[in-house]
Write a protein that holds these residues in place. Structure first.
Motif, PDB file in Angstrom:
ATOM      1  N   PHE A  22       4.468   3.577 -13.909  1.00 25.91           N
ATOM      2  CA  PHE A  22       4.431   2.128 -13.728  1.00 25.91           C
ATOM      3  C   PHE A  22       4.933   1.701 -12.342  1.00 25.91           C
ATOM      4  CE2 PHE A  22       8.709   2.775 -15.377  1.00 25.91           C
ATOM      5  CZ  PHE A  22       9.480   1.903 -14.631  1.00 25.91           C
ATOM      6  N   LEU A  23       5.455   2.650 -11.545  1.00 30.47           N
ATOM      7  CA  LEU A  23       5.842   2.351 -10.174  1.00 30.47           C
ATOM      8  C   LEU A  23       4.717   2.655  -9.178  1.00 30.47           C
ATOM      9  CD1 LEU A  23       9.533   3.627 -10.097  1.00 30.47           C
ATOM     10  CD2 LEU A  23       8.713   1.282 -10.251  1.00 30.47           C
ATOM     11  N   ARG A  24       3.577   3.093  -9.690  1.00 31.31           N
ATOM     12  CA  ARG A  24       2.421   3.348  -8.829  1.00 31.31           C
ATOM     13  C   ARG A  24       1.948   2.043  -8.197  1.00 31.31           C
ATOM     14  NH1 ARG A  24      -1.826   7.092  -8.682  1.00 31.31           N
ATOM     15  NH2 ARG A  24      -0.902   8.223 -10.425  1.00 31.31           N
ATOM     16  N   ARG A  25       1.584   2.107  -6.914  1.00 29.44           N
ATOM     17  CA  ARG A  25       1.094   0.920  -6.225  1.00 29.44           C
ATOM     18  C   ARG A  25      -0.364   1.079  -5.819  1.00 29.44           C
ATOM     19  NH1 ARG A  25       5.264   3.136  -3.188  1.00 29.44           N
ATOM     20  NH2 ARG A  25       5.325   4.271  -5.149  1.00 29.44           N
ATOM     21  N   HIS A  26      -1.115  -0.007  -5.899  1.00 30.75           N
ATOM     22  CA  HIS A  26      -2.487  -0.038  -5.403  1.00 30.75           C
ATOM     23  C   HIS A  26      -2.463  -0.610  -3.994  1.00 30.75           C
ATOM     24  CE1 HIS A  26      -6.724  -0.643  -4.939  1.00 30.75           C
ATOM     25  NE2 HIS A  26      -6.621  -1.959  -4.965  1.00 30.75           N
ATOM     26  N   GLY A  27      -2.982   0.136  -3.021  1.00 34.03           N
ATOM     27  CA  GLY A  27      -2.896  -0.258  -1.632  1.00 34.03           C
ATOM     28  C   GLY A  27      -4.138  -0.947  -1.101  1.00 34.03           C
ATOM     29  N   THR A  28      -3.935  -1.965  -0.280  1.00 34.39           N
ATOM     30  CA  THR A  28      -5.007  -2.663   0.413  1.00 34.39           C
ATOM     31  C   THR A  28      -4.520  -2.991   1.825  1.00 34.39           C
ATOM     32  OG1 THR A  28      -4.312  -4.913  -0.205  1.00 34.39           O
ATOM     33  CG2 THR A  28      -5.713  -3.725  -1.778  1.00 34.39           C
ATOM     34  N   LEU A  29      -5.443  -3.375   2.688  1.00 28.53           N
ATOM     35  CA  LEU A  29      -5.076  -3.786   4.041  1.00 28.53           C
ATOM     36  C   LEU A  29      -5.599  -5.197   4.265  1.00 28.53           C
ATOM     37  CD1 LEU A  29      -3.797  -2.998   6.759  1.00 28.53           C
ATOM     38  CD2 LEU A  29      -6.072  -2.251   7.498  1.00 28.53           C
ATOM     39  N   PHE A  30      -4.695  -6.114   4.573  1.00 22.47           N
ATOM     40  CA  PHE A  30      -5.031  -7.519   4.759  1.00 22.47           C
ATOM     41  C   PHE A  30      -5.097  -7.818   6.252  1.00 22.47           C
ATOM     42  CE2 PHE A  30      -4.521 -12.126   4.498  1.00 22.47           C
ATOM     43  CZ  PHE A  30      -5.245 -12.436   3.351  1.00 22.47           C
ATOM     44  N   ILE A  31      -6.237  -8.320   6.702  1.00 19.96           N
ATOM     45  CA  ILE A  31      -6.464  -8.569   8.124  1.00 19.96           C
ATOM     46  C   ILE A  31      -6.824 -10.037   8.329  1.00 19.96           C
ATOM     47  CG2 ILE A  31      -7.823  -7.928  10.154  1.00 19.96           C
ATOM     48  CD1 ILE A  31      -8.524  -5.301   8.567  1.00 19.96           C
ATOM     49  N   MET A  32      -6.122 -10.671   9.242  1.00 21.36           N
ATOM     50  CA  MET A  32      -6.418 -12.057   9.619  1.00 21.36           C
ATOM     51  C   MET A  32      -6.827 -12.048  11.079  1.00 21.36           C
ATOM     52  SD  MET A  32      -3.135 -13.859   7.758  1.00 21.36           S
ATOM     53  CE  MET A  32      -3.755 -15.523   7.710  1.00 21.36           C
TER      54      MET A  32
ATOM     55  N   PRO B 280       1.992   9.083   3.200  1.00 15.16           N
ATOM     56  CA  PRO B 280       2.458   8.657   1.872  1.00 15.16           C
ATOM     57  C   PRO B 280       1.329   8.043   1.061  1.00 15.16           C
ATOM     58  CG  PRO B 280       3.166   7.088   3.528  1.00 15.16           C
ATOM     59  CD  PRO B 280       2.528   8.223   4.265  1.00 15.16           C
ATOM     60  N   GLY B 281       1.508   8.081  -0.258  1.00 18.52           N
ATOM     61  CA  GLY B 281       0.479   7.564  -1.138  1.00 18.52           C
ATOM     62  C   GLY B 281       1.010   6.568  -2.144  1.00 18.52           C
ATOM     63  N   ALA B 282       0.270   6.425  -3.241  1.00 18.32           N
ATOM     64  CA  ALA B 282       0.544   5.386  -4.230  1.00 18.32           C
ATOM     65  C   ALA B 282       1.877   5.574  -4.936  1.00 18.32           C
ATOM     66  CB  ALA B 282      -0.577   5.342  -5.263  1.00 18.32           C
ATOM     67  N   GLN B 283       2.406   6.798  -4.954  1.00 17.91           N
ATOM     68  CA  GLN B 283       3.689   7.027  -5.630  1.00 17.91           C
ATOM     69  C   GLN B 283       4.733   7.624  -4.708  1.00 17.91           C
ATOM     70  OE1 GLN B 283       2.288   8.121 -10.102  1.00 17.91           O
ATOM     71  NE2 GLN B 283       4.357   7.386  -9.745  1.00 17.91           N
ATOM     72  N   SER B 284       4.614   7.334  -3.427  1.00 18.13           N
ATOM     73  CA  SER B 284       5.618   7.782  -2.475  1.00 18.13           C
ATOM     74  C   SER B 284       6.799   6.820  -2.462  1.00 18.13           C
ATOM     75  CB  SER B 284       5.012   7.877  -1.063  1.00 18.13           C
ATOM     76  OG  SER B 284       3.996   8.848  -1.008  1.00 18.13           O
ATOM     77  N   LEU B 285       7.899   7.293  -1.951  1.00 13.10           N
ATOM     78  CA  LEU B 285       9.083   6.448  -1.811  1.00 13.10           C
ATOM     79  C   LEU B 285       8.745   5.283  -0.870  1.00 13.10           C
ATOM     80  CD1 LEU B 285      11.992   6.814  -2.946  1.00 13.10           C
ATOM     81  CD2 LEU B 285      12.632   7.640  -0.679  1.00 13.10           C
ATOM     82  N   PRO B 286       9.087   4.045  -1.232  1.00 14.86           N
ATOM     83  CA  PRO B 286       8.757   2.898  -0.387  1.00 14.86           C
ATOM     84  C   PRO B 286       9.185   3.049   1.063  1.00 14.86           C
ATOM     85  CG  PRO B 286       9.420   2.110  -2.522  1.00 14.86           C
ATOM     86  CD  PRO B 286       9.657   3.603  -2.537  1.00 14.86           C
ATOM     87  N   GLU B 287      10.368   3.594   1.314  1.00 13.39           N
ATOM     88  CA  GLU B 287      10.805   3.706   2.702  1.00 13.39           C
ATOM     89  C   GLU B 287       9.923   4.658   3.499  1.00 13.39           C
ATOM     90  OE1 GLU B 287      14.450   6.950   2.204  1.00 13.39           O
ATOM     91  OE2 GLU B 287      14.908   4.809   2.324  1.00 13.39           O
ATOM     92  N   ASP B 288       9.271   5.617   2.831  1.00 11.17           N
ATOM     93  CA  ASP B 288       8.330   6.498   3.521  1.00 11.17           C
ATOM     94  C   ASP B 288       7.060   5.742   3.897  1.00 11.17           C
ATOM     95  OD1 ASP B 288      10.086   8.601   3.255  1.00 11.17           O
ATOM     96  OD2 ASP B 288       9.117   9.429   1.466  1.00 11.17           O
ATOM     97  N   VAL B 289       6.637   4.803   3.029  1.00  9.92           N
ATOM     98  CA  VAL B 289       5.458   3.988   3.330  1.00  9.92           C
ATOM     99  C   VAL B 289       5.748   3.081   4.525  1.00  9.92           C
ATOM    100  CG1 VAL B 289       3.830   2.271   2.449  1.00  9.92           C
ATOM    101  CG2 VAL B 289       4.711   4.053   0.917  1.00  9.92           C
ATOM    102  N   VAL B 290       6.913   2.423   4.513  1.00 10.11           N
ATOM    103  CA  VAL B 290       7.283   1.548   5.619  1.00 10.11           C
ATOM    104  C   VAL B 290       7.399   2.349   6.915  1.00 10.11           C
ATOM    105  CG1 VAL B 290       8.974  -0.112   6.474  1.00 10.11           C
ATOM    106  CG2 VAL B 290       8.508   0.020   4.036  1.00 10.11           C
TER     107      VAL B 290
END
Length: 440
Positions: free
Chosen positions: A322-332, A210-220
């Motif tokens: 406007f529903l496009r999301r910018h993705g990042t990965l947060f690592i602690m 999935p990408g920036a404009q995929s359905l949220p449940e597909d991203v999860v």
């Protein structure tokens, strides 16, 4: 509005609140009223508005209870099903499982049995019947689960996880005896129990990244697939399964019912930080990772969705810019030397000009979002007496593997770390070599 007692909001049509304080614990009462009313009550000039808002929120909560009635009975009202109820209830503020139980118990006890034609009264009557029939069933059965081939038995399974496995089997769903994987904690299992995620993970069909404009449940689902495939109880890392897209719970609620209800798949920062703290302090993890999405939509965009509830969710998410999301990965990552935490924030924005062009109009808003995240992390560290050892932001461009899509890049890096293809470097020079800059 401060002098006005909030107790009266519980006296909805068909309910009678007795004398005295409705909740014995004042701290719990404060949290419950915040969930029912929100934090903008100073702008509500009349008692009628208080009363109406509380009635709508209570209806949302009890609707979520009844929607989970099958699982409620099968799991005998365990914490797992309550966690699912809270996650699906459209409340004004976050609320614990314990507080949700207290509130539901109070409303059930306040039902005066007089006829009331309101949806809330009808739902509470259903809840009373549901809990009565559930109590008559006796305790739920538990089972020893066979572990997946890539897991071990060093981390004990929770009763509710065993119960959920039995429940899913009782619902005649074609699951193997290893579902849900026993190495996952309660919050993870609640995500894995989502129907779309559950069914997709159990199928062997290939799923596109999935990408920036995929359905949220597909991203999860993709995040969950990475975790289910690679995570073992002995893994030094943990993955927060819900993408983090809201600075706070109130922001999440603003979008809760918008765009086909898909926005509820995203979590607020507080939930991620609670998960991270638990992973570090109680489960001994050394690394916690979470997909972080800049949420491009704003409340002002609501006007563009005149028929939002009737709009087909997938079509909307895949076409509305406007529903496009910018993705990042947060690592602690825990630093062995002093026990502090190192933050590594992979953000393709730093080096990818195509991504920068995609979000040019939102550049200032994205910068503000990053600043808000940094502030929230700092406050969280101070509140929990955690030392932030160092912070890094950026990372190298991996467009050779994925196209110019930051969500795809972040998911790819998440998978690489989980499978061991990419090992996080420890030295400052090595991180700089990989395109990260130290921000503190």
């Amino acid at each position: 509005m401060a002098p006005l007692s909030k107790k009266f909001i519980l006296g909805q049509t068909g309910f009678t609140v007795g004398q005295g304080a409705p909740f014995h614990d004042q701290t719990s009462a404060t949290r419950i009223y915040a969930a029912l009313l929100g934090d903008d009550i100073d702008n509500m000039p009349t008692k009628a508005e208080f009363w109406q808002r509380a009635g709508e929120t209570l209806t949302n909560l009890f609707r979520a209870v009844i929607e989970q009635s099958t699982l409620f009975k099968a799991l005998r009202g365990s914490d797992l099903v309550w966690q699912m109820i809270v996650a699906r209830a459209n409340l004004f503020d976050d609320i614990s499982v314990g507080d949700a139980r207290i509130l539901v118990d109070k409303m059930a006890a306040s039902r005066n049995r007089e006829f009331a034609s309101t949806e809330l009264a009808h739902l509470v009557d259903q809840d009373i019947a549901l809990r009565s029939s559930t109590a008559a069933l006796g305790p739920a059965s538990t089972f020893e689960l066979a572990h997946r081939g890539n897991s071990d038995s060093s981390e004990a399974t929770d009763g509710p996880v065993d119960d959920l496995t039995a429940t899913l089997g009782s619902l005649s769903i074609a699951f193997s005896s290893t579902w849900p994987p026993p190495q996952f904690v309660l919050g993870d299992v609640a995500v894995l129990a989502h129907p779309h995620i559950r069914e997709t993970l159990q199928s062997e069909a290939a799923v596109a990244l999935p990408g920036a404009q995929s359905l949220p449940e597909d991203v999860v689902t993709t995040v969950a697939r990475v975790a289910v495939t690679h995570y073992m109880a002995s893994s030094p890392w943990a993955i927060f399964l819900s993408p983090v897209a809201y600075v706070n719970f109130q922001a999440r609620r603003s979008w809760y019912l918008m765009a086909g209800g898909q926005a509820r798949m995203f979590a607020a920062w507080d939930r991620f930080l609670e998960y991270a703290n638990d992973a570090f302090t109680k489960r001994g993890k050394q690394v916690v990772m979470g997909l972080v999405l800049y949420w491009q939509g704003t409340p002002s965009d609501f006007d563009r969705l005149a028929n939002v509830h009737q709009t087909h969710a997938r079509q909307l998410w895949e076409t509305a810019n406007f529903l496009r999301r910018h993705g990042t990965l947060f690592i602690m990552r825990r630093v062995p030397v002093d026990g502090g935490l190192q933050i590594i924030w992979f953000d393709p924005w730093k080096t990818n000009t195509t991504i920068q062009a995609h979000y040019k109009a939102r550049q200032m808003a994205i910068s503000d979002f990053r600043a808000g995240v940094v502030d929230r992390i700092t406050r969280w560290a101070d509140e929990n007496n955690i030392r932030i050892h160092s912070r890094y932001w950026g990372g190298y461009d991996i467009t050779g593997v994925t196209d110019d899509d930051s969500v795809k890049m972040s998911l790819t890096l998440l998978d690489w770390i989980a499978v061991g293809r990419f090992v996080l470097p420890e030295g400052h020079g090595d991180l700089e070599y990989l395109g990260y800059v130290r921000t503190e």
